[in-house]
Motif scaffolding. Structure first.
Motif, PDB file in Angstrom:
ATOM      1  N   UNK A  31      43.431  85.860  26.343  1.00  0.00           N
ATOM      2  CA  UNK A  31      43.743  84.504  26.816  1.00  0.00           C
ATOM      3  C   UNK A  31      44.291  83.630  25.686  1.00  0.00           C
ATOM      4  N   UNK A  32      43.967  83.977  24.433  1.00  0.00           N
ATOM      5  CA  UNK A  32      44.494  83.185  23.321  1.00  0.00           C
ATOM      6  C   UNK A  32      46.020  83.320  23.219  1.00  0.00           C
ATOM      7  N   UNK A  34      47.928  82.771  25.723  1.00  0.00           N
ATOM      8  CA  UNK A  34      48.486  81.697  26.561  1.00  0.00           C
ATOM      9  C   UNK A  34      48.045  80.380  25.942  1.00  0.00           C
ATOM     10  N   UNK A  35      48.910  79.785  25.153  1.00  0.00           N
ATOM     11  CA  UNK A  35      48.504  78.573  24.438  1.00  0.00           C
ATOM     12  C   UNK A  35      48.668  77.326  25.292  1.00  0.00           C
ATOM     13  N   UNK A  36      47.662  76.443  25.241  1.00  0.00           N
ATOM     14  CA  UNK A  36      47.769  75.147  25.907  1.00  0.00           C
ATOM     15  C   UNK A  36      48.939  74.395  25.270  1.00  0.00           C
ATOM     16  N   UNK A  37      49.922  73.956  26.079  1.00  0.00           N
ATOM     17  CA  UNK A  37      51.100  73.306  25.503  1.00  0.00           C
ATOM     18  C   UNK A  37      50.720  72.007  24.793  1.00  0.00           C
ATOM     19  N   UNK A  38      51.583  71.619  23.860  1.00  0.00           N
ATOM     20  CA  UNK A  38      51.375  70.373  23.131  1.00  0.00           C
ATOM     21  C   UNK A  38      52.618  69.499  23.337  1.00  0.00           C
ATOM     22  N   UNK A  39      52.744  68.938  24.541  1.00  0.00           N
ATOM     23  CA  UNK A  39      53.932  68.148  24.900  1.00  0.00           C
ATOM     24  C   UNK A  39      53.519  66.841  25.582  1.00  0.00           C
ATOM     25  N   UNK A  41      52.961  64.366  28.694  1.00  0.00           N
ATOM     26  CA  UNK A  41      52.455  64.710  30.021  1.00  0.00           C
ATOM     27  C   UNK A  41      53.581  64.933  31.026  1.00  0.00           C
ATOM     28  N   UNK A  44      54.973  68.510  31.119  1.00  0.00           N
ATOM     29  CA  UNK A  44      53.994  69.586  31.252  1.00  0.00           C
ATOM     30  C   UNK A  44      54.491  70.676  32.199  1.00  0.00           C
ATOM     31  N   UNK A  45      55.183  70.253  33.294  1.00  0.00           N
ATOM     32  CA  UNK A  45      55.692  71.226  34.268  1.00  0.00           C
ATOM     33  C   UNK A  45      56.589  72.266  33.611  1.00  0.00           C
ATOM     34  N   UNK A  48      54.647  74.504  31.266  1.00  0.00           N
ATOM     35  CA  UNK A  48      53.843  75.518  31.959  1.00  0.00           C
ATOM     36  C   UNK A  48      54.724  76.648  32.470  1.00  0.00           C
ATOM     37  N   UNK A  51      55.414  79.213  30.112  1.00  0.00           N
ATOM     38  CA  UNK A  51      54.283  80.091  29.792  1.00  0.00           C
ATOM     39  C   UNK A  51      54.220  81.318  30.694  1.00  0.00           C
ATOM     40  N   UNK A  58      49.392  88.549  29.683  1.00  0.00           N
ATOM     41  CA  UNK A  58      47.937  88.488  29.854  1.00  0.00           C
ATOM     42  C   UNK A  58      47.458  89.489  30.907  1.00  0.00           C
ATOM     43  N   UNK A 105      50.379  89.864  23.309  1.00  0.00           N
ATOM     44  CA  UNK A 105      50.945  88.571  22.938  1.00  0.00           C
ATOM     45  C   UNK A 105      52.425  88.706  22.610  1.00  0.00           C
TER      46      UNK A 105
END
Lengths: 203, 203, 203, 203
Positions: A31-32, A34-39, A41, A44-45, A48, A51, A58, A105
């Motif tokens: 799961x690491x 798939x990084x949580x985006x840093x953008x 709000x 975000x679409x 994602x 990803x 994954x 990855x």
């Protein structure tokens, strides 16, 4: 003698537990990738949807590690004793399983390249070969339940199908990474067939 | 009395299970030292070959943690009871095992420096000393199976060979990091010898 | 026959242990969603208060994974045997649990957006559906203790309440992410009700 | 009845195994707080000495989680049955243990600030309170071995010493973070005293 056999079973159980730990951690570390985006709000679409290849990596990694876990699980169900060689061949196998969060990855980030496809295929093929090595050594050293050993196929028949499949996907990957990745689906069919010999205890 | 012994065995089993968890996680976290590159697809080849030292660090860490796991495994096979000192010396030992993803990562990134080589050698030497400490304390407190304790070598003979080897590699690392790393191979030979005393239950 | 049943129980126990490993790792990886700030010491206060949404995501993820773990725990207490389908439906379920550090991290960083709320709700709903699938397949294949199977509710009654709740929260999230997240509290009430049917063994 | 008790023991064993998993992962994730430096080889020495506070945070976290693990271990040795409340109070406790890689990382990076010291002390105090809550609820619900329950101290005596110690260190931290951290050493002395009541089974 009963006490000795219990000690031996306990030794095998600890080996299984350690292996299960490595499997469980490697599969969860995927799961690491798939990084949580840093953008912002409102972007975000897009972030994602970028990803999605990582999500594919994954689930691919999860299915492959799951496959190996099921095989390991059904193999160790018939192991009665361990020796030092089995400890080391199993460690070699685990080192290749634990490397899969990296290879998956890579597929997630560079899945459309031949190179990432080849690295993943090589990792899986080596893991499958190390698994066969454990199995072959355990049979030779007489560590298996006699009835189970008799039911198992000879070394050169089905045992090498999965590593062969992944090795064959390497030249395919040079032409088309997508086609090579598609060919990996065959592993799940083959795994289903190989599973049969321990039908009595695991199916 | 039977019930007491079962409770004691259960306590030791939980200690083993916890230790195995730490071993399994530390060994699997090593993979985080091989980072998926973040480059353009056409420079992936170069980026992957730059990762080779990290791959070396990964397998080195895997082999060393594996070695400690096998030793821990064969030692705890003869532990009958635990006391609070064993819990703490074992925790000290585990804290040094759990630090290895850091030291191996250092070898992966700075393997050609004396400093990284010395940090890794010190980490391994301290872990081996903590392991000896657990073993010595357990024997002194009478926590081992009597037959097994009788079979074990006296403290000052083989028991200190592995820590000594890694401590000796520190001055070598000042002259040549590569030579120091080569000398570590000796640990695997020594481990094979030390394993013998629990031959009855683990080999 | 006694020996066969013991082997089957051992197989189920290994499946539980592997699942527990994945649960434990996924729940503990949640903490990686709360990153140690990298600021000047005098701005640490502000940086820490900016982390509060991540702390909320952490406890939300912990509670949800904990909920699934309790359900899994009480379900497997009545599983007597496993088959290959159960291994795979359980793996599918675990792949959705292991994805939660990502979805919870998303809630932590983007909790006030509809999109992050929908991703989390979808992840939970899919995990709950996969859990139902395991349960339904296990009953159909006769893998459960007969008395327990008789006590369980029929498929279409309570079993789909939790996935339905999370699926219903998706349209709510389009209007108000906060309201959708509030509705998830209902899951904990429903879980308490569903728990009842294994009261004999788990409560 | 014997079979019921065995089922109950198995349920407690699975709860212990899950808890041990969380403990083992949280304690091993602490190492992620010591990051491999990313500098030129000739500046590695400086970079490593800058890591010393992180190394302190690592060993502090290891000792504290180890302390909780030993207490949990000796407490669960006398738990005979579990109920749903114990599952949830234990999860609450584990969520505070699993948060420690964050709090220890904070001590590693900002150990000379009052704020980081307060966050860590609060985390430990809350974990200790949650632990007491589990213990109190388990006694009230009659889940313990009767003889062990009789040996345990009443709720308001020693049970609250550790949380009190950490809560008291909070105002101290406002004056001197270093002094507050020094006062934590008292926890190890107190832990040694508290351990006594399960002397029969764990010491």
């Amino acid at each position: 003698v009963i006490s000795d056999r219990r000690d031996e079973r306990r030794g095998v159980a600890r080996l299984e537990a350690f292996s299960d730990g490595v499997f469980a951690i490697a599969i969860t570390l995927l799961v690491l990738g798939i990084e949580v985006p840093d953008v912002d709000a409102d972007r975000l679409g897009t972030a994602l949807s970028d990803l999605l290849p990582s999500v594919f990596g994954y689930f691919l990694g999860f299915a492959v590690i799951g496959l190996f876990w099921i095989a390991h699980h059904s193999f160790f169900a018939v192991v009665e004793r361990r020796d030092i060689r089995l400890l080391w061949t199993n460690l070699l196998f685990l080192s290749l399983i634990a490397a899969m969060p990296f290879s998956s990855g890579l597929i997630g980030d560079y899945g459309d390249t031949s190179l990432a496809t080849i690295v993943f295929a090589t990792n899986v093929a080596l893991a499958a070969l190390a698994d066969r090595l454990s199995e072959t050594e355990a049979r030779r050293a007489g560590l298996l339940q006699p009835e189970a050993a008799a039911r198992m196929p000879p070394f050169l028949s089905r045992n090498l199908l999965i590593p062969t499949l992944f090795l064959c996907s390497i030249p395919i990957a040079l032409l088309s990474p997508g086609l090579a990745q598609l060919s990996w689906l065959g592993a799940f069919v083959l795994a289903r067939l190989q599973h049969d010999y321990t039908e009595g205890s695991a199916a």
